[in-house]
Scaffold this motif. Structure first.
Motif, mmCIF file in Angstrom:
data_model
loop_
_atom_site.group_PDB
_atom_site.id
_atom_site.type_symbol
_atom_site.label_atom_id
_atom_site.label_comp_id
_atom_site.label_asym_id
_atom_site.label_seq_id
_atom_site.Cartn_x
_atom_site.Cartn_y
_atom_site.Cartn_z
ATOM 1 N N TYR A 177 -64.005 89.623 23.929
ATOM 2 C CA TYR A 177 -62.873 90.428 23.195
ATOM 3 C C TYR A 177 -61.896 91.155 24.092
ATOM 4 O O TYR A 177 -60.484 91.121 23.667
ATOM 5 C CB TYR A 177 -63.664 91.798 22.494
ATOM 6 C CG TYR A 177 -64.851 91.359 21.768
ATOM 7 C CD1 TYR A 177 -64.609 90.599 20.324
ATOM 8 C CD2 TYR A 177 -66.309 91.434 21.979
ATOM 9 C CE1 TYR A 177 -65.591 90.190 19.553
ATOM 10 C CE2 TYR A 177 -66.996 91.235 21.255
ATOM 11 C CZ TYR A 177 -66.982 90.515 20.105
ATOM 12 O OH TYR A 177 -67.922 90.060 19.244
ATOM 13 N N PHE A 186 -48.838 87.304 24.085
ATOM 14 C CA PHE A 186 -48.333 86.602 22.881
ATOM 15 C C PHE A 186 -47.082 87.663 22.472
ATOM 16 O O PHE A 186 -45.918 87.037 22.267
ATOM 17 C CB PHE A 186 -49.136 85.816 22.134
ATOM 18 C CG PHE A 186 -49.501 84.465 22.403
ATOM 19 C CD1 PHE A 186 -48.889 83.230 22.034
ATOM 20 C CD2 PHE A 186 -50.512 84.407 23.383
ATOM 21 C CE1 PHE A 186 -49.321 82.106 22.073
ATOM 22 C CE2 PHE A 186 -50.957 83.168 23.691
ATOM 23 C CZ PHE A 186 -50.584 81.974 23.024
ATOM 24 N N ALA A 187 -47.535 88.532 22.163
ATOM 25 C CA ALA A 187 -46.576 89.499 21.416
ATOM 26 C C ALA A 187 -45.516 89.931 22.274
ATOM 27 O O ALA A 187 -44.269 90.068 21.982
ATOM 28 C CB ALA A 187 -47.405 90.751 20.822
ATOM 29 N N THR A 215 -54.733 88.441 25.721
ATOM 30 C CA THR A 215 -53.997 87.220 25.224
ATOM 31 C C THR A 215 -53.004 87.522 23.889
ATOM 32 O O THR A 215 -51.873 87.066 24.165
ATOM 33 C CB THR A 215 -54.685 86.021 24.959
ATOM 34 O OG1 THR A 215 -55.776 85.762 25.988
ATOM 35 C CG2 THR A 215 -53.930 84.869 24.794
ATOM 36 N N LEU A 216 -53.686 88.269 23.099
ATOM 37 C CA LEU A 216 -52.393 88.649 21.946
ATOM 38 C C LEU A 216 -51.305 89.215 22.421
ATOM 39 O O LEU A 216 -50.172 89.268 21.919
ATOM 40 C CB LEU A 216 -53.343 89.416 21.065
ATOM 41 C CG LEU A 216 -54.455 88.291 19.948
ATOM 42 C CD1 LEU A 216 -55.060 89.323 19.207
ATOM 43 C CD2 LEU A 216 -53.562 87.502 19.270
ATOM 44 N N ILE A 217 -51.563 90.621 23.149
ATOM 45 C CA ILE A 217 -50.640 91.155 23.896
ATOM 46 C C ILE A 217 -49.655 90.501 24.597
ATOM 47 O O ILE A 217 -48.409 90.733 24.339
ATOM 48 C CB ILE A 217 -51.372 92.340 24.855
ATOM 49 C CG1 ILE A 217 -51.895 93.593 23.798
ATOM 50 C CG2 ILE A 217 -50.219 93.181 25.645
ATOM 51 C CD1 ILE A 217 -52.770 94.434 24.672
ATOM 52 N N GLY A 272 -59.367 88.104 24.755
ATOM 53 C CA GLY A 272 -58.524 87.864 23.574
ATOM 54 C C GLY A 272 -57.579 88.961 23.340
ATOM 55 O O GLY A 272 -56.185 88.369 22.842
ATOM 56 N N PHE A 273 -57.735 90.106 23.322
ATOM 57 C CA PHE A 273 -56.926 91.026 23.043
ATOM 58 C C PHE A 273 -55.748 91.178 24.196
ATOM 59 O O PHE A 273 -54.629 91.265 23.582
ATOM 60 C CB PHE A 273 -57.464 92.336 23.166
ATOM 61 C CG PHE A 273 -56.682 93.635 22.495
ATOM 62 C CD1 PHE A 273 -56.194 93.557 21.298
ATOM 63 C CD2 PHE A 273 -56.262 94.489 23.210
ATOM 64 C CE1 PHE A 273 -55.426 94.527 20.923
ATOM 65 C CE2 PHE A 273 -55.471 95.430 22.955
ATOM 66 C CZ PHE A 273 -54.878 95.449 21.542
#
Length: 175
Positions: free
Chosen positions: A5, A15-16, A11-13, A8-9
């Motif tokens: 988790y 990308f954003a 990685t999302l940060i 994944g979080f």
């Protein structure tokens, strides 16, 4: 230790943040470009990354025994400390605080004990030459990925488990 988790979080940060930066500069945002920026081939296919993967597999193969040992020894230490304190100080008096407050305080104390144990273990591994010989593998990565977290000699993990068992066991027994 990294969880699926948290990775994944993170990685999302990433990308954003990259998308926001590109958009702010008036550049197009493409998912493939973002993926290449966050997961560059030169890092993913580097021999250091493959070594980290091997350490991860070896670590996972030995993890059950190390965690099992740590849980059992923490319990023994905790029970021993509680028995010793009871013998020296007598039985504990009835607490006057609600159960949830006592549980929250115990949880906080055990969390702090874990952090202290981890800090002391890491400090000793940087200052004691014999421990450094085991620990230096962790600092030998040529490229950094989340897998570097698993670049640990199994004996290094066993020493950490014992140090944590001692600190957490003493604090848990006192609590």
């Amino acid at each position: 230790i990294s969880s699926v988790y948290s990775l994944g979080f993170a990685t999302l940060i990433a990308f954003a943040w990259l998308a926001w930066r590109r958009r702010r500069r008036g550049r197009p945002v493409a998912l493939t470009m973002l993926a290449r920026a966050v997961f560059p081939r030169r890092v993913l296919l580097h021999r250091s990354t493959f070594a980290d993967l091997a350490y991860c597999v070896i670590g996972l193969a030995t993890l059950g025994g190390i965690i099992g040992w740590a849980v059992v020894s923490t319990s023994w230490i905790s029970d021993g400390v509680a028995a010793l304190l009871t013998r020296l100080l007598g039985p504990p008096s009835q607490p006057r605080a609600p159960d949830f407050a006592l549980s929250a305080a115990r949880t906080l104390l055990l969390f702090l004990a874990y952090e202290l144990g981890f800090f002391l273990d890491h400090t000793l591994k940087h200052r004691v030459p014999a421990l450094w010989e085991l620990h230096k593998a962790h600092h030998s990565a040529e490229v950094l990925t989340p897998l570097v977290n698993f670049r640990v000699h199994p004996l290094d993990s066993l020493i950490l488990a014992n140090n944590l068992a001692l600190i957490i066991g003493v604090v848990g027994g006192a609590a």
